[in-house]
Design a protein around this motif. Structure first.
Motif, PDB file in Angstrom:
ATOM      1  N   ASP A  45       0.853  -1.182   0.000  1.00  0.00           N
ATOM      2  CA  ASP A  45       0.000   0.000   0.000  1.00  0.00           C
ATOM      3  C   ASP A  45       0.889   1.231   0.000  1.00  0.00           C
ATOM      4  O   ASP A  45       2.111   1.126  -0.046  1.00  0.00           O
ATOM      5  CB  ASP A  45      -0.954  -0.005   1.199  1.00  0.00           C
ATOM      6  N   GLY A  46       0.284   2.412   0.007  1.00  0.00           N
ATOM      7  CA  GLY A  46       1.042   3.668   0.058  1.00  0.00           C
ATOM      8  C   GLY A  46       2.077   3.785  -1.038  1.00  0.00           C
ATOM      9  O   GLY A  46       1.786   3.587  -2.214  1.00  0.00           O
ATOM     10  N   TYR A  50       2.014   3.040  -5.163  1.00  0.00           N
ATOM     11  CA  TYR A  50       2.200   4.166  -6.076  1.00  0.00           C
ATOM     12  C   TYR A  50       3.369   3.905  -7.033  1.00  0.00           C
ATOM     13  O   TYR A  50       3.234   4.053  -8.250  1.00  0.00           O
ATOM     14  CB  TYR A  50       2.425   5.462  -5.290  1.00  0.00           C
ATOM     15  N   MET A  72      -5.776   2.055  -4.713  1.00  0.00           N
ATOM     16  CA  MET A  72      -5.334   3.089  -3.770  1.00  0.00           C
ATOM     17  C   MET A  72      -6.509   3.976  -3.377  1.00  0.00           C
ATOM     18  O   MET A  72      -6.697   4.282  -2.200  1.00  0.00           O
ATOM     19  CB  MET A  72      -4.210   3.936  -4.388  1.00  0.00           C
ATOM     20  N   LYS A  75      -8.843   2.440  -1.016  1.00  0.00           N
ATOM     21  CA  LYS A  75      -8.290   2.405   0.345  1.00  0.00           C
ATOM     22  C   LYS A  75      -8.225   3.795   0.973  1.00  0.00           C
ATOM     23  O   LYS A  75      -7.717   3.953   2.077  1.00  0.00           O
ATOM     24  CB  LYS A  75      -6.886   1.788   0.330  1.00  0.00           C
ATOM     25  N   ASP A  77      -6.582   6.485  -0.376  1.00  0.00           N
ATOM     26  CA  ASP A  77      -5.315   7.150  -0.683  1.00  0.00           C
ATOM     27  C   ASP A  77      -5.489   8.052  -1.902  1.00  0.00           C
ATOM     28  O   ASP A  77      -5.611   7.575  -3.037  1.00  0.00           O
ATOM     29  CB  ASP A  77      -4.222   6.105  -0.934  1.00  0.00           C
ATOM     30  N   ASN A  79      -3.426   9.766  -3.493  1.00  0.00           N
ATOM     31  CA  ASN A  79      -2.359   9.680  -4.487  1.00  0.00           C
ATOM     32  C   ASN A  79      -2.809   8.887  -5.712  1.00  0.00           C
ATOM     33  O   ASN A  79      -2.284   9.073  -6.804  1.00  0.00           O
ATOM     34  CB  ASN A  79      -1.103   9.039  -3.889  1.00  0.00           C
ATOM     35  N   GLU A 110      -5.168  15.647  -1.072  1.00  0.00           N
ATOM     36  CA  GLU A 110      -3.901  15.215  -1.663  1.00  0.00           C
ATOM     37  C   GLU A 110      -3.220  16.425  -2.302  1.00  0.00           C
ATOM     38  O   GLU A 110      -3.769  17.061  -3.192  1.00  0.00           O
ATOM     39  CB  GLU A 110      -4.166  14.103  -2.691  1.00  0.00           C
TER      40      GLU A 110
END
Length: 195
Positions: A45-46, A50, A72, A75, A77, A79, A110
């Motif tokens: 993840d994260g 990415y 992402m 979840k 995120d 990004n 973001e």
């Protein structure tokens, strides 16, 4: 030097150093190496997701990259929206869809999405919209966004004669090291003294 240290840490198995090396590889656009290290660390993840998506994008495996960006987003995120925005803008030449992705990323807070869509509105002379999005990036510490908020307010002030907001935002940017903001503050001060 950092590459050599990174390789030493990698061999020694230091997890934090390995993670930092993976991030550095991602920043150096060596996405294949970044992806390998993130997988070794079990980071799915994260940053791991990415840079893996970026790897697939550079390999022109857009369906795989898009799938990861969408995971992402699912979840939470933001990004993922930035990655989709870049891919739709740069690879697919679908600017309208890209802008929608940037807006959604900005709405999640973001920073890169917020700055990017703010910049697009700025280029279209849509000052209020650009301010809205630049402020999101500025609140995350982006000094260039602070400066751009000040600049948009200055442009509006050129029509209204009111420069209070411009001065406030240039001051924030200057306090965070922007030399351009310091010059703008001086110009506003000189202007006020000559009225």
């Amino acid at each position: 030097l950092s590459r050599g240290l990174g390789d030493v840490y990698k061999r020694q198995g230091h997890k934090e150093a390995k993670k930092n090396l993976a991030i550095m590889y991602g920043e150096w656009e060596k996405y294949d190496k970044a992806t390998t290290l993130f997988k070794e660390l079990g980071m799915t993840d994260g940053n791991g997701m990415y840079y893996t998506a970026m790897y697939y994008k550079t390999e022109k495996q857009y369906d795989k990259a898009e799938k990861i960006y969408r995971k992402m987003i699912a979840k939470g995120d933001g990004n993922g929206y930035f990655g989709l925005g870049q891919m739709y803008e740069d690879e697919f030449k679908k600017k309208k869809e890209a802008e929608e992705f940037y807006k959604k990323g900005a709405e999640m807070g973001e920073m890169k999405s917020a700055f990017t869509i703010g910049d697009k509105y700025f280029d279209k002379d849509k000052w209020e919209e650009s301010i809205k999005y630049f402020k999101i990036a500025a609140e995350k510490g982006n000094v260039k966004a602070m400066f751009n908020v000040g600049l948009a307010y200055k442009i509006i002030g050129n029509r209204t004669g009111k420069y209070k907001e411009a001065k406030e935002w240039f001051q924030k940017a200057a306090e965070n090291g922007s030399e351009a903001a310091k010059k703008e503050l001086k110009e506003l001060e000189d202007y006020a003294n000559n009225i």
